[in-house]
Design an enzyme around this catalytic site. Structure first.
Site, mmCIF file in Angstrom:
data_model
loop_
_atom_site.group_PDB
_atom_site.id
_atom_site.type_symbol
_atom_site.label_atom_id
_atom_site.label_comp_id
_atom_site.label_asym_id
_atom_site.label_seq_id
_atom_site.Cartn_x
_atom_site.Cartn_y
_atom_site.Cartn_z
ATOM 1 N N HIS A 1 44.525 62.344 60.338
ATOM 2 C CA HIS A 1 43.256 62.238 61.070
ATOM 3 C C HIS A 1 42.886 63.623 61.581
ATOM 4 C CE1 HIS A 1 40.245 61.107 64.070
ATOM 5 N NE2 HIS A 1 40.839 62.004 64.838
ATOM 6 N N ASN B 1 45.768 57.381 54.685
ATOM 7 C CA ASN B 1 45.292 58.638 54.093
ATOM 8 C C ASN B 1 45.877 59.862 54.805
ATOM 9 O OD1 ASN B 1 43.858 58.332 56.406
ATOM 10 N ND2 ASN B 1 41.828 58.434 55.479
ATOM 11 N N PHE C 1 37.440 47.101 58.849
ATOM 12 C CA PHE C 1 38.734 47.781 58.694
ATOM 13 C C PHE C 1 39.384 48.138 60.028
ATOM 14 C CE2 PHE C 1 35.468 51.157 58.361
ATOM 15 C CZ PHE C 1 35.902 52.062 59.329
ATOM 16 N N GLU D 1 39.244 63.129 72.116
ATOM 17 C CA GLU D 1 40.522 62.733 71.501
ATOM 18 C C GLU D 1 41.694 63.527 72.080
ATOM 19 O OE1 GLU D 1 39.808 63.172 67.305
ATOM 20 O OE2 GLU D 1 38.385 61.491 67.270
ATOM 21 N N THR E 1 37.768 61.028 53.043
ATOM 22 C CA THR E 1 38.497 59.909 53.657
ATOM 23 C C THR E 1 39.311 59.136 52.617
ATOM 24 O OG1 THR E 1 36.727 59.694 55.290
ATOM 25 C CG2 THR E 1 38.209 57.808 55.036
ATOM 26 N N LYS F 1 49.533 60.451 60.226
ATOM 27 C CA LYS F 1 49.603 58.994 60.381
ATOM 28 C C LYS F 1 50.974 58.471 59.942
ATOM 29 C CE LYS F 1 44.627 58.443 59.622
ATOM 30 N NZ LYS F 1 43.598 57.600 58.971
ATOM 31 N N TYR G 1 39.818 55.013 68.376
ATOM 32 C CA TYR G 1 38.966 54.507 67.289
ATOM 33 C C TYR G 1 37.801 53.661 67.820
ATOM 34 C CZ TYR G 1 42.111 56.140 63.575
ATOM 35 O OH TYR G 1 42.841 56.908 62.694
ATOM 36 N N ARG H 1 44.647 65.206 51.518
ATOM 37 C CA ARG H 1 44.521 63.848 50.966
ATOM 38 C C ARG H 1 44.430 63.873 49.441
ATOM 39 N NH1 ARG H 1 40.030 62.204 55.523
ATOM 40 N NH2 ARG H 1 41.413 61.300 57.087
ATOM 41 N N ARG I 1 38.856 69.436 58.744
ATOM 42 C CA ARG I 1 38.280 68.348 57.923
ATOM 43 C C ARG I 1 38.225 68.785 56.460
ATOM 44 N NH1 ARG I 1 37.123 63.267 60.144
ATOM 45 N NH2 ARG I 1 35.257 63.141 58.843
HETATM 46 P P1 DAT Z 1 38.016 59.874 58.662
HETATM 47 O O1 DAT Z 1 39.457 59.552 58.957
HETATM 48 O O2 DAT Z 1 37.875 60.603 57.363
HETATM 49 O O3 DAT Z 1 37.314 60.547 59.815
HETATM 50 P P2 DAT Z 1 36.595 57.486 59.449
HETATM 51 O O4 DAT Z 1 36.557 58.050 60.825
HETATM 52 O O5 DAT Z 1 35.299 57.043 58.837
HETATM 53 O O6 DAT Z 1 37.298 58.484 58.429
HETATM 54 O O7 DAT Z 1 37.551 56.215 59.432
HETATM 55 C C1 DAT Z 1 38.753 56.196 60.181
HETATM 56 C C2 DAT Z 1 39.852 55.653 59.318
HETATM 57 O O8 DAT Z 1 39.578 54.289 58.976
HETATM 58 C C3 DAT Z 1 39.985 56.359 57.970
HETATM 59 O O9 DAT Z 1 40.839 57.481 58.039
HETATM 60 C C4 DAT Z 1 40.541 55.290 57.086
HETATM 61 C C5 DAT Z 1 39.931 54.019 57.624
HETATM 62 N N1 DAT Z 1 38.708 53.660 56.902
HETATM 63 C C6 DAT Z 1 37.527 54.326 56.886
HETATM 64 N N2 DAT Z 1 36.612 53.720 56.120
HETATM 65 C C7 DAT Z 1 37.228 52.639 55.635
HETATM 66 C C8 DAT Z 1 36.833 51.571 54.773
HETATM 67 N N3 DAT Z 1 35.609 51.502 54.257
HETATM 68 N N4 DAT Z 1 37.733 50.614 54.499
HETATM 69 C C9 DAT Z 1 38.950 50.662 55.038
HETATM 70 N N5 DAT Z 1 39.406 51.624 55.850
HETATM 71 C C10 DAT Z 1 38.560 52.596 56.143
HETATM 72 MG MG MG Z 2 36.907 59.832 61.723
#
Ligand code: DAT
Ligand code: MG
Length: 142
Positions: free
Chosen positions: A121, A118, A59, A132, A93, A11, A51, A104, A87
């Protein structure tokens, strides 16, 4: 045993901090191969597709703003069970929750206000990986 492909993004925070090489080093050290690699500034359209599952969440907009704010490194990696494996390399996350030894956990900064920062991805399932990879590398097969 399944040879899989997964989509990895470094990212904008990771790219700006010069962590692309470190992320790729960990991927290769684990034994996964790079089969696609690209540096680009994502479009909002690309990110909306990527996304889609998060659309409408609080978020979502900050996440798309952040992800379109600068360069990212997109990679397709390949290896045995690499979807779950990456992962595990990435960690939880929230960088504060991510275990030491993970990308991370070792390199992520405080969750704070910018929770989307973070570093990486990684696809979360074979279906997500295929979808994706199609978004970021239309010429590659998932
Ligand atoms: P990951 O990236 O671990 O697969 P995710 O798909 O649930 O996590 O979310 C996508 C991204 O969105 C994640 O890398 C960071 C952000 N994110 C996730 N949960 C969040 C939250 N509760 N508040 C703010 N940002 C969040
Ligand atoms: Mg995800």
């Amino acid at each position: 045993m399944t040879i899989e492909r997964s989509l990895v993004l470094v990212k904008p925070d990771g790219f700006q901090r010069g962590l692309t090489g470190e992320v790729l080093r960990r991927i290769e050290a684990k034994g996964y191969s790079l089969v696609g690699l690209s540096i680009l500034t994502p479009t909002r359209g690309q990110l909306a597709e990527h996304y889609a599952e998060h659309e409408g969440k609080p978020f979502y907009e900050p996440l798309v703003d952040f992800m379109s704010s600068g360069l990212v490194t997109a990679a397709v990696i390949e290896g045995q069970d690499c979807i779950k494996g990456f992962r595990n390399l990435a960690g939880a996350t929230n960088p504060t929750d991510a275990a030491p030894g993970t990308i991370r956990g070792d390199l992520g900064r405080d969750w704070g206000l910018k929770v989307q920062q973070n570093i990486v991805h990684g696809s979360d399932s074979p279906e997500s990986a295929t979808r994706e990879i199609g978004i970021w590398f239309p010429d590659l097969q998932g």
